[in-house]
Design an enzyme around this catalytic site. Sequence first.
Site, PDB file in Angstrom:
ATOM      1  N   LYS A 174       0.813  -1.212   0.000  1.00 23.09           N
ATOM      2  CA  LYS A 174       0.000   0.000   0.000  1.00 23.09           C
ATOM      3  C   LYS A 174       0.855   1.275   0.000  1.00 23.09           C
ATOM      4  O   LYS A 174       0.405   2.327  -0.433  1.00 23.09           O
ATOM      5  CB  LYS A 174      -0.914   0.039   1.224  1.00 23.09           C
ATOM      6  CG  LYS A 174      -1.825  -1.159   1.401  1.00 23.09           C
ATOM      7  CD  LYS A 174      -2.933  -1.206   0.373  1.00 23.09           C
ATOM      8  CE  LYS A 174      -4.067  -2.127   0.737  1.00 23.09           C
ATOM      9  NZ  LYS A 174      -3.734  -3.563   0.749  1.00 23.09           N
TER      10      LYS A 174
HETATM   11  C1  LIG Z   1      -4.457  -4.642   0.331  1.00 29.97           C
HETATM   12  C2  LIG Z   1      -3.732  -5.911   0.313  1.00 29.97           C
HETATM   13  C3  LIG Z   1      -4.062  -6.918  -0.596  1.00 29.97           C
HETATM   14  C4  LIG Z   1      -5.221  -6.826  -1.560  1.00 29.97           C
HETATM   15  O1  LIG Z   1      -5.119  -5.792  -2.494  1.00 29.97           O
HETATM   16  P1  LIG Z   1      -6.446  -5.270  -3.224  1.00 29.97           P
HETATM   17  O2  LIG Z   1      -5.993  -4.113  -4.026  1.00 29.97           O
HETATM   18  O3  LIG Z   1      -7.384  -4.857  -2.125  1.00 29.97           O
HETATM   19  O4  LIG Z   1      -6.981  -6.385  -4.012  1.00 29.97           O
HETATM   20  C5  LIG Z   1      -3.294  -8.061  -0.578  1.00 29.97           C
HETATM   21  N1  LIG Z   1      -2.287  -8.226   0.283  1.00 29.97           N
HETATM   22  C6  LIG Z   1      -1.956  -7.278   1.187  1.00 29.97           C
HETATM   23  C7  LIG Z   1      -0.862  -7.531   2.149  1.00 29.97           C
HETATM   24  C8  LIG Z   1      -2.662  -6.083   1.230  1.00 29.97           C
HETATM   25  O5  LIG Z   1      -2.331  -5.154   2.119  1.00 29.97           O
END
Ligand SMILES: *Cc1c(COP(=O)(O)O)cnc(C)c1O
Length: 470
Positions: free
Chosen positions: A112
């Site tokens: 993120k």
């Molecule tokens: C947010 C997240 C995901 C999923 O990503 P999306 O964009 O919501 O599909 C997968 N793994 C981790 C560790 C995340 O923080």
Amino acid sequence: MQYLSTRGRAPVLGFEDAMLAGLARDGGLYLPESWPQISADEIVGFVGMPYAQVAIRVMRDFVGADIGEAEFAGIVEEAYGTFDVAEVAPLVQIAPQSWICELFHGPTLAFKDIAMQLLARLMDRALTRRGKRATVVGATSGDTGGAAVEAFAGTEAIDIFILHPNGRVSDVQRRQMTGAAESNVHNIAVEGTFDDCQALVKALFNDHALRDSLALAGVNSINWARIMAQTVYYFTSAAALGAPAREVGFAVPTGNFGDIFAGYAASRMGLPISRLVIATNENDILARTLASGRYQPKSVVATTSPSMDIQVSSNFERLLFEVSGRSGERVRSMMRELGESGAIELNPTEIQSIRAAFAAHRIDQDEAAETIRQLCQEQDYIADPHTAVGVTAAAREELDPGSAMVALGTAHPAKFPDAVKRACGKTPIIPDRLEKKLHAEERYDVLGNDFAILAEYLTERSSALAEPQL
Ligand SMILES: *Cc1c(COP(=O)(O)O)cnc(C)c1O
């Protein structure tokens, strides 16, 4: 570049306005009116280029004239300068045709960070330039919150409120959010699931009076600027592995469908991606949708990959808009159907276009744990449970000779030490940058799953209110 709502009834906005809005006023999500193109020659040229340079090129047309070129370049370089490794998103080979693209070298060790470090800077700059303030509200199933708090803490023009499901995020994830000392950071633990948190945030945005008085801005993966930032590592990885001459596919640990939609966007921009593999845990709504043509949320199950414990994949609406021939009317009727009957029936054209671009695999906790064990024993590589879901799904795909498959590594294993230890007996080493956060004093309030209480909480605390409320 102009942005359209997937529901076709919100004003068309420029890049900065779409970014500051987050969700469109008609409840839809913003998408660019057309897909900018990156040529095959440019993709070849990305090999060996610094990540920030590729990022500037890939994102340039999405931003358009809203931000000056030099200013945009400066923001992008600053955002990716916060990463621990120069490559930003390095590739690690784990089998003859398989790689992990590690997206967790940012300040909170979550993928993120890649979007959030950029988004916070872009928003703060846009607001400051306009002499305005905003209230950022977001829901998190774990990692978004920490990355958002880290990126927005101490920004000039923004108060940030992050909702997380009380008791349903890991200790590390919670402490990364609640340990922030900056007074513009507000953490709320909601008594409910992530889907409840997300529904509350959506309801705030759909209350137009509140939305205007608080100048609400969303930073969840519904925010187009985040998806835009996530298209970049598809380009850097595919180019490094020999695209466009070589076939490259991606397996993406999926929750809200933001990350994998960024891959779809990259393919629409001209990156030849042979296959986008949706990797889900037990919360397998997308795998079921691909198999049956019916999108039907069930209740959420808690797993070892909590950031994927999601049943309402918001960004899927963006794909529905694309496969319905960009029909806001069709998307509105699908959303109505979902509200009324609890499911959406896709028509044959729609489901066929989805199946042409995507595959999906449901990987349960035991299978993910087995992958963690194997990678640890055979490759001396420690994967977190989310990454392991991606690697397992990648391994389910049959690969053409000479092609490459990249699983996206979405979290650092040190963020999920218990699940990793259980699977392979090893405790991942906690990087210094994380260790420091874990001892800060926690600040958060627990609120019931109730819209009125939340609205009052925000109104009392946000400094974006232009006039005192009477
Ligand atoms: C947010 C997240 C995901 C999923 O990503 P999306 O964009 O919501 O599909 C997968 N793994 C981790 C560790 C995340 O923080």
